[in-house]
Enzyme design. Structure first.
Site, PDB file in Angstrom:
ATOM      1  N   ASP A  29      -2.402   6.599  12.457  1.00 14.93           N
ATOM      2  CA  ASP A  29      -3.251   6.458  11.275  1.00 14.93           C
ATOM      3  C   ASP A  29      -2.516   7.046  10.067  1.00 14.93           C
ATOM      4  O   ASP A  29      -1.901   8.117  10.148  1.00 14.93           O
ATOM      5  CB  ASP A  29      -4.590   7.182  11.495  1.00 14.93           C
ATOM      6  CG  ASP A  29      -5.636   6.764  10.485  1.00 14.93           C
ATOM      7  OD1 ASP A  29      -6.618   6.113  10.872  1.00 14.93           O
ATOM      8  OD2 ASP A  29      -5.472   7.094   9.284  1.00 14.93           O
ATOM      9  N   ILE A  30      -2.609   6.352   8.942  1.00 10.81           N
ATOM     10  CA  ILE A  30      -1.905   6.769   7.722  1.00 10.81           C
ATOM     11  C   ILE A  30      -2.523   8.038   7.110  1.00 10.81           C
ATOM     12  O   ILE A  30      -1.866   8.751   6.360  1.00 10.81           O
ATOM     13  CB  ILE A  30      -1.903   5.594   6.707  1.00 10.81           C
ATOM     14  CG1 ILE A  30      -0.745   5.690   5.745  1.00 10.81           C
ATOM     15  CG2 ILE A  30      -3.229   5.467   5.983  1.00 10.81           C
ATOM     16  CD1 ILE A  30      -0.540   4.426   4.908  1.00 10.81           C
ATOM     17  N   ASN A  84     -16.097   2.807  14.606  1.00 13.36           N
ATOM     18  CA  ASN A  84     -17.064   2.758  13.516  1.00 13.36           C
ATOM     19  C   ASN A  84     -17.458   1.300  13.318  1.00 13.36           C
ATOM     20  O   ASN A  84     -16.586   0.430  13.203  1.00 13.36           O
ATOM     21  CB  ASN A  84     -16.437   3.305  12.222  1.00 13.36           C
ATOM     22  CG  ASN A  84     -16.100   4.783  12.331  1.00 13.36           C
ATOM     23  OD1 ASN A  84     -16.827   5.545  12.958  1.00 13.36           O
ATOM     24  ND2 ASN A  84     -14.989   5.192  11.735  1.00 13.36           N
ATOM     25  N   HIS A  97     -10.978  -1.450  15.568  1.00 12.27           N
ATOM     26  CA  HIS A  97      -9.961  -0.470  15.956  1.00 12.27           C
ATOM     27  C   HIS A  97     -10.648   0.698  16.626  1.00 12.27           C
ATOM     28  O   HIS A  97     -11.737   1.111  16.234  1.00 12.27           O
ATOM     29  CB  HIS A  97      -9.152  -0.002  14.742  1.00 12.27           C
ATOM     30  CG  HIS A  97      -9.980   0.377  13.556  1.00 12.27           C
ATOM     31  ND1 HIS A  97     -10.542  -0.568  12.706  1.00 12.27           N
ATOM     32  CD2 HIS A  97     -10.382   1.576  13.096  1.00 12.27           C
ATOM     33  CE1 HIS A  97     -11.220   0.048  11.770  1.00 12.27           C
ATOM     34  NE2 HIS A  97     -11.156   1.347  11.982  1.00 12.27           N
ATOM     35  N   LEU A  98      -9.973   1.210  17.624  1.00 11.44           N
ATOM     36  CA  LEU A  98     -10.447   2.389  18.341  1.00 11.44           C
ATOM     37  C   LEU A  98      -9.642   3.577  17.839  1.00 11.44           C
ATOM     38  O   LEU A  98      -8.416   3.596  17.945  1.00 11.44           O
ATOM     39  CB  LEU A  98     -10.234   2.174  19.849  1.00 11.44           C
ATOM     40  CG  LEU A  98     -10.619   3.302  20.793  1.00 11.44           C
ATOM     41  CD1 LEU A  98     -12.084   3.696  20.638  1.00 11.44           C
ATOM     42  CD2 LEU A  98     -10.337   2.892  22.243  1.00 11.44           C
TER      43      LEU A  98
HETATM   44  P1  AMP Z   1     -12.357   3.001   9.663  1.00  7.35           P
HETATM   45  O1  AMP Z   1     -12.855   3.889   8.561  1.00  7.35           O
HETATM   46  O2  AMP Z   1     -12.990   3.279  10.996  1.00  7.35           O
HETATM   47  O3  AMP Z   1     -12.397   1.538   9.280  1.00  7.35           O
HETATM   48  O4  AMP Z   1     -10.843   3.389   9.878  1.00  7.35           O
HETATM   49  C1  AMP Z   1      -9.795   2.795   9.173  1.00  7.35           C
HETATM   50  C2  AMP Z   1      -8.604   3.675   9.362  1.00  7.35           C
HETATM   51  O5  AMP Z   1      -7.442   2.942   9.018  1.00  7.35           O
HETATM   52  C3  AMP Z   1      -8.622   4.938   8.499  1.00  7.35           C
HETATM   53  O6  AMP Z   1      -8.562   6.085   9.335  1.00  7.35           O
HETATM   54  C4  AMP Z   1      -7.386   4.775   7.625  1.00  7.35           C
HETATM   55  O7  AMP Z   1      -6.731   6.001   7.387  1.00  7.35           O
HETATM   56  C5  AMP Z   1      -6.535   3.841   8.443  1.00  7.35           C
HETATM   57  N1  AMP Z   1      -5.581   3.037   7.709  1.00  7.35           N
HETATM   58  C6  AMP Z   1      -5.817   2.307   6.586  1.00  7.35           C
HETATM   59  N2  AMP Z   1      -4.689   1.695   6.185  1.00  7.35           N
HETATM   60  C7  AMP Z   1      -3.726   2.022   7.082  1.00  7.35           C
HETATM   61  C8  AMP Z   1      -2.346   1.708   7.223  1.00  7.35           C
HETATM   62  N3  AMP Z   1      -1.710   0.903   6.349  1.00  7.35           N
HETATM   63  N4  AMP Z   1      -1.661   2.238   8.262  1.00  7.35           N
HETATM   64  C9  AMP Z   1      -2.282   3.052   9.135  1.00  7.35           C
HETATM   65  N5  AMP Z   1      -3.586   3.381   9.065  1.00  7.35           N
HETATM   66  C10 AMP Z   1      -4.292   2.891   8.050  1.00  7.35           C
END
Ligand code: AMP
Ligand code: ZN
Length: 111
Positions: A29-30, A84, A97-98
């Site tokens: 995760d970023i 979520n 995504h998990l």
């Molecule tokens: P959610 O809030 O459950 O939709 O989680 C989305 C997740 O994706 C968040 O934890 C973000 O930090 C992560 N995210 C968004 N863009 C990226 C990216 N380019 N690379 C890795 N993780 C990301």
């Protein structure tokens, strides 16, 4: 399709992959919320958990098994897995995504 996770899978956006298996990918995760914060996603674009069909059962099972395998690879026994579903639950990226979270103590109930 304007999906950030589909773009990651196509290589259009960089990600730090930690696991790949047929139809399932995982990358860091970023914006990590724990020392280990990994996102496990299917190759198939599915917007939310509400959009799952019966034929997606194998994909969903594989995602859970990916979490178990990642934990084993990292030597981790305790971890939290989170889906979520939709905005009020915190979903921001609409490609299922998990969340795999580990490396600190978690509280319950979640915020
Ligand atoms: P959610 O809030 O459950 O939709 O989680 C989305 C997740 O994706 C968040 O934890 C973000 O930090 C992560 N995210 C968004 N863009 C990226 C990216 N380019 N690379 C890795 N993780 C990301
Ligand atoms: Zn997608």
């Amino acid at each position: 399709m304007d999906c950030i996770f589909c773009k990651i899978l196509k290589g259009e956006i960089k990600a730090d992959f930690v696991f790949k298996e047929e139809g399932i990918f995982a990358f860091k995760d970023i914006n990590p919320q724990a020392p280990h914060h990994i996102l496990i996603i299917p190759e198939k674009h599915i917007a939310t958990i509400n959009d799952l069909n019966d034929e997606d059962a194998l994909i969903m099972g594989k995602m859970l098994l990916a979490a178990k395998k990642i934990a084993k690879k990292l030597g981790i026994q305790s971890y939290r897995l989170v889906f979520n579903c939709n905005a009020d639950a915190g979903q921001e990226v609409f490609h299922i995504h998990l969340h795999f979270l580990a490396g600190r103590k978690f509280t319950w109930p979640p915020g």
